[in-house]
Design a protein around this motif. Structure first.
Motif, PDB file in Angstrom:
ATOM      1  N   TYR A   1       0.868  -1.171   0.000  1.00  0.00           N
ATOM      2  CA  TYR A   1       0.000   0.000   0.000  1.00  0.00           C
ATOM      3  C   TYR A   1       0.906   1.223   0.000  1.00  0.00           C
ATOM      4  O   TYR A   1       1.518   1.547   1.016  1.00  0.00           O
ATOM      5  CB  TYR A   1      -0.908  -0.020   1.223  1.00  0.00           C
ATOM      6  N   GLY A   2       1.035   1.850  -1.150  1.00  0.00           N
ATOM      7  CA  GLY A   2       1.962   2.968  -1.284  1.00  0.00           C
ATOM      8  C   GLY A   2       3.378   2.480  -1.023  1.00  0.00           C
ATOM      9  O   GLY A   2       3.832   1.512  -1.626  1.00  0.00           O
ATOM     10  N   SER A   3       4.052   3.116  -0.094  1.00  0.00           N
ATOM     11  CA  SER A   3       5.428   2.725   0.240  1.00  0.00           C
ATOM     12  C   SER A   3       5.477   1.760   1.422  1.00  0.00           C
ATOM     13  O   SER A   3       6.531   1.538   2.010  1.00  0.00           O
ATOM     14  CB  SER A   3       6.253   3.975   0.555  1.00  0.00           C
ATOM     15  N   TRP A   4       4.357   1.146   1.757  1.00  0.00           N
ATOM     16  CA  TRP A   4       4.271   0.258   2.923  1.00  0.00           C
ATOM     17  C   TRP A   4       3.966  -1.179   2.514  1.00  0.00           C
ATOM     18  O   TRP A   4       3.229  -1.425   1.574  1.00  0.00           O
ATOM     19  CB  TRP A   4       3.164   0.737   3.872  1.00  0.00           C
ATOM     20  N   ARG A   5       4.557  -2.125   3.248  1.00  0.00           N
ATOM     21  CA  ARG A   5       4.182  -3.541   3.159  1.00  0.00           C
ATOM     22  C   ARG A   5       3.251  -3.784   4.330  1.00  0.00           C
ATOM     23  O   ARG A   5       3.582  -3.491   5.474  1.00  0.00           O
ATOM     24  CB  ARG A   5       5.404  -4.458   3.298  1.00  0.00           C
ATOM     25  N   VAL A   6       2.091  -4.328   4.036  1.00  0.00           N
ATOM     26  CA  VAL A   6       1.072  -4.571   5.060  1.00  0.00           C
ATOM     27  C   VAL A   6       0.844  -6.069   5.171  1.00  0.00           C
ATOM     28  O   VAL A   6       0.722  -6.767   4.166  1.00  0.00           O
ATOM     29  CB  VAL A   6      -0.258  -3.865   4.682  1.00  0.00           C
ATOM     30  N   ARG A   7       0.807  -6.557   6.403  1.00  0.00           N
ATOM     31  CA  ARG A   7       0.524  -7.973   6.656  1.00  0.00           C
ATOM     32  C   ARG A   7      -0.574  -8.050   7.714  1.00  0.00           C
ATOM     33  O   ARG A   7      -0.471  -7.443   8.770  1.00  0.00           O
ATOM     34  CB  ARG A   7       1.783  -8.685   7.142  1.00  0.00           C
ATOM     35  N   VAL A   8      -1.616  -8.796   7.400  1.00  0.00           N
ATOM     36  CA  VAL A   8      -2.708  -9.032   8.343  1.00  0.00           C
ATOM     37  C   VAL A   8      -2.675 -10.513   8.682  1.00  0.00           C
ATOM     38  O   VAL A   8      -2.731 -11.362   7.786  1.00  0.00           O
ATOM     39  CB  VAL A   8      -4.081  -8.634   7.755  1.00  0.00           C
ATOM     40  N   GLU A   9      -2.546 -10.820   9.944  1.00  0.00           N
ATOM     41  CA  GLU A   9      -2.452 -12.204  10.413  1.00  0.00           C
ATOM     42  C   GLU A   9      -3.840 -12.744  10.745  1.00  0.00           C
ATOM     43  O   GLU A   9      -4.786 -11.987  10.951  1.00  0.00           O
ATOM     44  CB  GLU A   9      -1.559 -12.282  11.658  1.00  0.00           C
ATOM     45  N   SER A  10      -3.944 -14.062  10.809  1.00  0.00           N
ATOM     46  CA  SER A  10      -5.226 -14.708  11.076  1.00  0.00           C
ATOM     47  C   SER A  10      -5.827 -14.310  12.417  1.00  0.00           C
ATOM     48  O   SER A  10      -7.040 -14.367  12.593  1.00  0.00           O
ATOM     49  CB  SER A  10      -5.092 -16.230  10.991  1.00  0.00           C
ATOM     50  N   ASP A  11      -4.977 -13.858  13.362  1.00  0.00           N
ATOM     51  CA  ASP A  11      -5.512 -13.414  14.655  1.00  0.00           C
ATOM     52  C   ASP A  11      -6.016 -11.980  14.609  1.00  0.00           C
ATOM     53  O   ASP A  11      -6.465 -11.440  15.612  1.00  0.00           O
ATOM     54  CB  ASP A  11      -4.471 -13.585  15.757  1.00  0.00           C
ATOM     55  N   GLY A  12      -5.933 -11.349  13.423  1.00  0.00           N
ATOM     56  CA  GLY A  12      -6.411  -9.978  13.268  1.00  0.00           C
ATOM     57  C   GLY A  12      -5.339  -8.928  13.487  1.00  0.00           C
ATOM     58  O   GLY A  12      -5.596  -7.744  13.307  1.00  0.00           O
ATOM     59  N   SER A  13      -4.142  -9.354  13.874  1.00  0.00           N
ATOM     60  CA  SER A  13      -3.076  -8.377  14.080  1.00  0.00           C
ATOM     61  C   SER A  13      -2.586  -7.839  12.728  1.00  0.00           C
ATOM     62  O   SER A  13      -2.659  -8.517  11.709  1.00  0.00           O
ATOM     63  CB  SER A  13      -1.924  -8.972  14.874  1.00  0.00           C
TER      64      SER A  13
END
Length: 84
Positions: free
Chosen positions: A63-75
């Motif tokens: 997302y733009g200049s960011w790497r985003v990770r969403v884990e199965s626990d919602g974090s």
């Protein structure tokens, strides 16, 4: 960041705007132009709502200049991405 009371999309926006020191309305492009936020929130809310906390998985995207990770626990983890 793991605040189960917030949807994943809101956690992502808060994390990025906190790091950028900007207002959420200033994000360009808006998150909804990069990913289907309703589907994202449904995907990561469904496991918590149904008590499926032992499910494993993650979603990663840029997302733009960011790497985003969403884990199965919602974090949500937001890290600087690679410059292109």
């Amino acid at each position: 960041m793991c605040d189960e009371s917030r949807p994943a999309s809101e956690k992502i926006i808060v994390e990025i705007t906190d790091r950028n020191g900007t207002d959420p309305t200033e994000l360009r492009p808006p998150l909804y132009e990069v990913i289907d936020v309703a589907a994202l929130d449904d995907l990561f809310a469904s496991g918590r709502d149904q008590g499926l906390r032992d499910c494993d998985g993650r979603l990663e995207f840029t997302y733009g200049s960011w790497r985003v990770r969403v884990e199965s626990d919602g974090s949500v983890v937001v890290e600087p991405g690679e410059e292109s």
